[in-house]
Design a protein around this motif. Structure first.
Motif, PDB file in Angstrom:
ATOM      1  N   TRP A  94      16.975 -15.974-108.218  1.00 21.75           N
ATOM      2  CA  TRP A  94      18.108 -16.507-108.922  1.00 21.75           C
ATOM      3  C   TRP A  94      17.858 -17.412-109.751  1.00 21.75           C
ATOM      4  O   TRP A  94      16.868 -18.182-110.109  1.00 21.75           O
ATOM      5  N   ASP A  95      18.979 -17.458-110.867  1.00 18.48           N
ATOM      6  CA  ASP A  95      18.625 -18.583-112.013  1.00 18.48           C
ATOM      7  C   ASP A  95      18.863 -19.942-111.338  1.00 18.48           C
ATOM      8  O   ASP A  95      18.047 -20.877-111.912  1.00 18.48           O
ATOM      9  N   THR A 110      23.286 -16.347-111.775  1.00 15.99           N
ATOM     10  CA  THR A 110      23.012 -15.794-110.337  1.00 15.99           C
ATOM     11  C   THR A 110      22.554 -17.394-109.542  1.00 15.99           C
ATOM     12  O   THR A 110      22.029 -18.190-110.068  1.00 15.99           O
ATOM     13  N   ALA A 111      23.014 -17.270-108.435  1.00 19.86           N
ATOM     14  CA  ALA A 111      22.714 -18.185-107.561  1.00 19.86           C
ATOM     15  C   ALA A 111      22.378 -17.899-106.075  1.00 19.86           C
ATOM     16  O   ALA A 111      23.356 -16.977-105.594  1.00 19.86           O
ATOM     17  N   GLY A 112      21.880 -18.477-105.194  1.00 21.65           N
ATOM     18  CA  GLY A 112      21.867 -18.319-103.719  1.00 21.65           C
ATOM     19  C   GLY A 112      23.144 -18.911-103.213  1.00 21.65           C
ATOM     20  O   GLY A 112      23.512 -18.354-101.942  1.00 21.65           O
ATOM     21  N   ASP A 118      19.365 -22.211-107.405  1.00 22.91           N
ATOM     22  CA  ASP A 118      19.416 -21.990-106.099  1.00 22.91           C
ATOM     23  C   ASP A 118      21.153 -22.344-105.593  1.00 22.91           C
ATOM     24  O   ASP A 118      21.393 -21.603-104.559  1.00 22.91           O
ATOM     25  N   ASP A 172      16.447 -20.859 -98.192  1.00 22.44           N
ATOM     26  CA  ASP A 172      17.570 -19.859 -98.337  1.00 22.44           C
ATOM     27  C   ASP A 172      18.948 -20.463 -98.352  1.00 22.44           C
ATOM     28  O   ASP A 172      19.838 -20.343 -97.189  1.00 22.44           O
ATOM     29  N   GLY A 193      23.029 -11.022-101.110  1.00 24.75           N
ATOM     30  CA  GLY A 193      21.888 -11.692-101.494  1.00 24.75           C
ATOM     31  C   GLY A 193      21.961 -12.976-102.694  1.00 24.75           C
ATOM     32  O   GLY A 193      21.250 -13.656-102.612  1.00 24.75           O
ATOM     33  N   GLU A 194      23.257 -12.765-103.161  1.00 17.16           N
ATOM     34  CA  GLU A 194      23.480 -13.754-104.253  1.00 17.16           C
ATOM     35  C   GLU A 194      24.916 -13.720-104.702  1.00 17.16           C
ATOM     36  O   GLU A 194      25.828 -12.786-104.522  1.00 17.16           O
ATOM     37  N   VAL A 222      27.088 -14.223-108.155  1.00 13.73           N
ATOM     38  CA  VAL A 222      26.906 -13.871-109.619  1.00 13.73           C
ATOM     39  C   VAL A 222      28.319 -14.409-110.309  1.00 13.73           C
ATOM     40  O   VAL A 222      29.313 -13.912-110.160  1.00 13.73           O
ATOM     41  N   ARG A 270      27.360 -16.480 -99.174  1.00 12.51           N
ATOM     42  CA  ARG A 270      26.930 -17.052-100.543  1.00 12.51           C
ATOM     43  C   ARG A 270      27.909 -18.256-101.053  1.00 12.51           C
ATOM     44  O   ARG A 270      27.851 -18.305-102.401  1.00 12.51           O
ATOM     45  N   MET A 329      12.968 -16.537-104.451  1.00 20.15           N
ATOM     46  CA  MET A 329      14.011 -15.913-104.853  1.00 20.15           C
ATOM     47  C   MET A 329      14.049 -15.902-106.487  1.00 20.15           C
ATOM     48  O   MET A 329      13.786 -16.864-107.091  1.00 20.15           O
TER      49      MET A 329
END
Ligand SMILES: Cc1cc2nc3c(=O)[nH]c(=O)nc-3n(C[C@H](O)[C@H](O)[C@H](O)COP(=O)(O)OP(=O)(O)OC[C@H]3O[C@@H](n4cnc5c(N)ncnc54)[C@H](O)[C@@H]3O)c2cc1C
Length: 404
Positions: A3-4, A158-160, A6, A323, A142-143, A145, A284, A1
């Motif tokens: 993202w910045d 961004t992160a999961g 997880d 995930d 998906g994320e 922010v 999320r 992924m």
């Protein structure tokens, strides 16, 4: 992924920092965003309070790797002594009878901060963004922010998965659109430290008084930590008393079990509410610690409950490292933790309401209950297992089994 991170933990207080430490061994890229440096005088979580850490929480902290640093400053609780002012019933629970080295430990909150934060500083997969604060969040499937205020600017991250561990008045809870029910006990906890003429012998006293519960907990150097619940409208008066007046009034409520109260430290007060988020997971996002449930400090359950949440969340994440924050992971965590949370919330809230009820028949019945409780070893064992955090499905960390 792409993202910045997880996972981003917003709030590096008692609970957020503990979660980060628990996750350090996992293959996850983690950021902790915390408004205050851990040593700052105004840090609201690692402040002047002390926490009664249940035996089960000690096991979690030990498995995470921070008990060694805590233990020299942790005072074991060998006995819990429960009484009601002006009534004869008394009950005692002893560690010896429960087959544990201690029922729990009293630990200054600052000690917990000093033990946990170095683990985060030394973990190569954890980035500490502090002083910084999460100012906003937007979620899609998906994320998460986040807008993070750091230095003079705002950084978009961004992160999961977002963990909102930003305390009882969580701004993130609101930003995530989660309602919270807030029940005002109309009481404040006045917190201080005392020295008494007689040694505490590692006994924790829980005393129910007309104004509310009073806890006198053993600390090192034969001092005791005091959490005295008073009606909100009298709190300013209580804080305004000089040392002698304060000690005299406290003595009146507590009695002379530890002899005369000889010295008292500064006092601080905390307004008491029961805060319950309507949901603890959103797509999320997970609400954790006081952001999910803030409890009355009677029976010292808030941090202990949250630490079991931390252990369960860490284990669930270990099973979903590919995930974090996905729907299956969130549902698994939510299902696992609901029952324990409900039980502890009902128990602490029920205790406060039962022991602040002024009606004579209720007062008579609860004192009879205290006497019965003393005579029923089975009831005591069950109570002790719950308050020690040893009941129900225990996460690996609470069984002393590392995550990896
Ligand atoms: C008087 C009293 C006595 C207690 N005694 C006990 C006890 O004996 N045993 C027990 O188990 N529990 C006890 N508790 C409960 C325990 O203190 C709480 O469960 C615990 O502090 C909750 O920690 P937390 O990390 O969830 O929240 P907090 O301690 O409120 O920490 C939140 C953190 O988030 C940070 N933050 C806030 N907003 C942001 C943002 N936007 N961005 C980044 N960071 C942010 C804050 O700076 C803070 O560090 C007691 C509580 C009180 C009031």
């Amino acid at each position: 992924m792409s993202w910045d991170y997880d996972l981003v933990i917003a709030g590096g207080g008692m609970v957020g920092a503990s979660l980060a430490a628990a996750l350090a061994p996992l293959d996850l890229r983690i950021a902790v965003v915390e408004t205050h440096l851990p040593d700052a005088a105004e840090q609201p979580s690692f402040d002047e309070r002390s926490t009664a850490v249940a035996y089960g929480s000690r096991v979690i902290l030990e498995t995470i790797g921070c008990w060694e640093a805590i233990s020299p400053h942790a005072t074991p609780i060998d006995t819990i002594h429960i009484s009601e002012r002006g009534r004869p019933g008394i009950s005692r629970i002893a560690a010896r009878e429960q087959g544990v080295p201690a029922l729990g430990y009293v630990v200054p909150n600052r000690v917990i901060g000093h033990a946990v934060w170095p683990l985060l500083e030394s973990a190569s997969n954890i980035e500490l963004l502090t002083p910084a604060s999460v100012e906003g969040v937007e979620i899609d499937a998906g994320e998460a922010v986040l807008s993070v205020a750091i230095g003079d600017g705002i950084r978009r991250i961004t992160a999961g998965l977002l963990i909102a561990a930003d305390g009882a008045r969580s701004r993130l809870r609101e930003a995530l659109g989660v309602d919270a029910s807030v029940s005002d006990y109309r009481q404040n906890a006045v917190v201080t430290t005392i020295a008494t003429a007689r040694p505490h012998r590692n006994t924790a006293y829980e005393r129910f008084t007309d104004t509310g519960p009073l806890a006198v907990l053993p600390l090192d150097d034969d001092r005791c930590s005091v959490v005295w619940t008073v009606a909100r409208e009298t709190c300013d008066t209580v804080l305004g008393w000089d040392d002698d007046a304060f000690m005299a009034k406290l003595q009146e409520q507590f009695g002379f079990r530890l002899g005369e109260i000889e010295r008292v430290a500064r006092r601080a007060a905390y307004p008491l509410y029961l805060v319950q988020a309507q949901q603890q997971t959103r797509p999320r996002a997970v609400l954790l610690g006081n952001a999910a449930h803030g409890l009355h400090p009677v029976a010292g359950q808030g941090f202990n409950l949250s630490l079991r949440d931390v252990a369960a969340l860490a284990e669930t994440l270990a099973e979903h490292v590919d995930d974090p924050g996905g729907p299956r992971m969130l549902a698994q965590y939510d299902d696992w933790r609901r029952a324990d949370q409900k039980k502890v919330i009902a128990f602490t809230d029920g205790l406060v309401r039962l022991f602040t009820n002024p009606l004579a028949p209720v007062r008579g019945a609860r004192n009879a209950g205290l006497i019965m409780f003393e005579l029923l070893p089975g009831a005591k064992r069950l109570f002790a297992r719950h308050t020690m955090g040893r009941a129900g499905k225990l996460p690996r960390l609470a069984r002393g089994v590392p995550l990896v």
